[in-house]
Design an enzyme around this catalytic site. Structure first.
Site, PDB file in Angstrom:
ATOM      1  CB  SER A  94     -41.878  52.705  -3.243  1.00  0.00           C
ATOM      2  OG  SER A  94     -41.414  53.628  -4.195  1.00  0.00           O
ATOM      3  N   GLY A  95     -44.567  53.330  -5.066  1.00  0.00           N
ATOM      4  CA  GLY A  95     -45.841  53.971  -5.380  1.00  0.00           C
ATOM      5  C   GLY A  95     -46.127  55.288  -4.702  1.00  0.00           C
ATOM      6  N   GLY A  96     -45.121  55.893  -4.055  1.00  0.00           N
ATOM      7  CA  GLY A  96     -45.363  57.157  -3.365  1.00  0.00           C
ATOM      8  C   GLY A  96     -45.298  57.021  -1.849  1.00  0.00           C
ATOM      9  CE  LYS A 118     -41.516  48.435 -10.010  1.00  0.00           C
ATOM     10  NZ  LYS A 118     -40.312  49.150 -10.423  1.00  0.00           N
ATOM     11  CD  GLU A 121     -44.276  49.095 -12.187  1.00  0.00           C
ATOM     12  OE1 GLU A 121     -43.417  49.196 -13.079  1.00  0.00           O
ATOM     13  OE2 GLU A 121     -44.398  49.911 -11.275  1.00  0.00           O
TER      14      GLU A 121
HETATM   15  P1  13P Z   1     -41.852  53.891  -7.385  1.00  0.00           P
HETATM   16  O1  13P Z   1     -41.120  52.936  -6.492  1.00  0.00           O
HETATM   17  O2  13P Z   1     -41.418  55.320  -7.228  1.00  0.00           O
HETATM   18  O3  13P Z   1     -43.323  53.694  -7.352  1.00  0.00           O
HETATM   19  O4  13P Z   1     -41.419  53.546  -8.862  1.00  0.00           O
HETATM   20  C1  13P Z   1     -41.374  52.230  -9.235  1.00  0.00           C
HETATM   21  C2  13P Z   1     -41.540  52.140 -10.679  1.00  0.00           C
HETATM   22  O5  13P Z   1     -40.732  51.569 -11.341  1.00  0.00           O
HETATM   23  C3  13P Z   1     -42.710  52.762 -11.287  1.00  0.00           C
HETATM   24  O6  13P Z   1     -42.883  52.238 -12.553  1.00  0.00           O
END
Ligand code: 13P
Length: 343
Positions: free
Chosen positions: A261-263, A219, A177
């Site tokens: 999703s990142g916010g 990711k 990620e």
């Molecule tokens: P979000 O989808 O809230 O960004 O979180 C994903 C995640 O695993 C962050 O490391």
């Protein structure tokens, strides 16, 4: 652990229009989200919340794997059933976040490097024994004046690759990620250029560390304009920029790309994922990799806001969680629509 087992797990994680549920918030992050909802920031409240998520009826129909946190993988339901067993019974593969967080990168103001490689082999072995079959490590790349620097990108890419190699050695599928953050007023084009550069460096390092691409999941962030950028592109413009970027840099051997999703709001995250899958469908083709989700906030947030720590809110919270999970499986098929939000 055979290479085939890794490939099989990776493929299963992205099969059947399902996706991943990230519920691996560190205690600090989880507590911050609880505080906003007036929920006590205790071990028991975190356990109870995770029980709400994991016992959601029908979860396994939409979710292939759940990413747990160190505290959570050791916890049980109120009746004593280990969470790992609850997942297995629901047909959901247990995963685990193994990084130890993003820390300030020395000599690079405003930039972070993710730590956690020391002792990682032993920790991975313990998680494997506990039933985990995949893992996650998140690197964060901030955008701003003069950043990201080459030093930050390389340090994070190398750590991701070393983590991924250790995972495969242990029999865990690495979810890799590298997150280019949404914060800032940068344009979509800047996000695209930086995301492309970061992914190139990550795949260079994965190659150097001999990571088997067929046995991993990427990711990434979607390619988005910064949160405070004046121009906010449409769902289809975002989808096209994201897919174009990924087609350039992600080898076809990778079985799946599961977005964070990142916010973004739950609805936007679903709509953008849907638009990516629709583009391929409309062209009568398929992407080289599955395009799916690994959302935390975009799946959990409505459920958390409804639950508020109250047992009486459990059915409504679980309905909300299941709804978002269902919307995202529909998005994988390119069958999500705003009308689904009304059902
Ligand atoms: P979000 O989808 O809230 O960004 O979180 C994903 C995640 O695993 C962050 O490391």
């Amino acid at each position: 652990m055979s290479a085939q087992a890794l490939v099989d797990t990776a493929r299963t994680l992205v099969a059947d229009d399902k996706g991943l549920l990230a519920m691996d918030e560190s205690n600090g992050t989880c507590n911050k989200r609880f505080a906003k909802e007036g929920i006590p920031q205790t071990v028991e409240a975190r356990r109870a919340y995770r029980e709400v998520i994991l016992t959601t009826p029908g979860l396994g129909a939409c979710i292939s794997g759940a990413i747990l946190y160190d505290e959570t993988i050791r916890q049980q339901k109120k009746d004593g059933t280990p969470f790992v067993k609850v997942l297995a019974d629901a047909g959901v593969i247990p995963g685990i976040k193994v990084d130890e967080g993003a820390k300030d990168l020395a000599g690079h103001p405003g930039e972070k490097v993710t730590e956690g490689l020391d002792g990682l082999r032993d920790r991975l072995q313990e998680y494997f024994q506990m039933g985990a079959r995949f893992a996650k490590w998140r690197a964060v790349i901030a955008l701003g004046e003069g950043i990201p620097s080459r030093g930050c990108i390389e340090a994070n890419a190398q750590a991701l690759a070393r983590y991924a190699a250790l995972c495969q050695e242990t029999g865990l599928v690495p979810v890799v990620e590298p997150e280019v953050l949404m914060d800032g007023d940068h344009t979509l084009e800047r996000c695209r250029a930086v995301t492309e550069e970061v992914l190139r460096r990550v795949f260079d390092q994965l190659y150097m560390q001999r990571v088997m691409l067929e046995g991993m999941i990427l990711k990434p962030n979607m390619v988005l304009p910064g949160l405070t950028c004046i121009k906010q592109e449409t769902v289809y413009e975002v989808a096209d920029a994201t897919v174009k970027c990924l087609l350039r840099v992600v080898p076809a051997a990778v079985p799946g790309i599961a977005f964070l999703s990142g916010g973004q709001s739950g609805e936007l995250a679903s709509a953008r994922l849907n638009a990516m899958n629709i583009r391929f469908k409309a062209a009568g083709s398929r992407p080289p990799w599955a395009l799916t989700f690994s959302f935390a906030r975009a799946i959990q947030q409505p459920a958390l806001e409804i639950w508020k720590g109250e047992q009486s809110n459990l059915p409504a919270a679980q309905n909300a969680l299941y709804h978002r999970a269902r919307c995202n499986t529909a998005a994988r098929r390119g069958e999500y629509s705003a009308a689904m939000e009304a059902t």
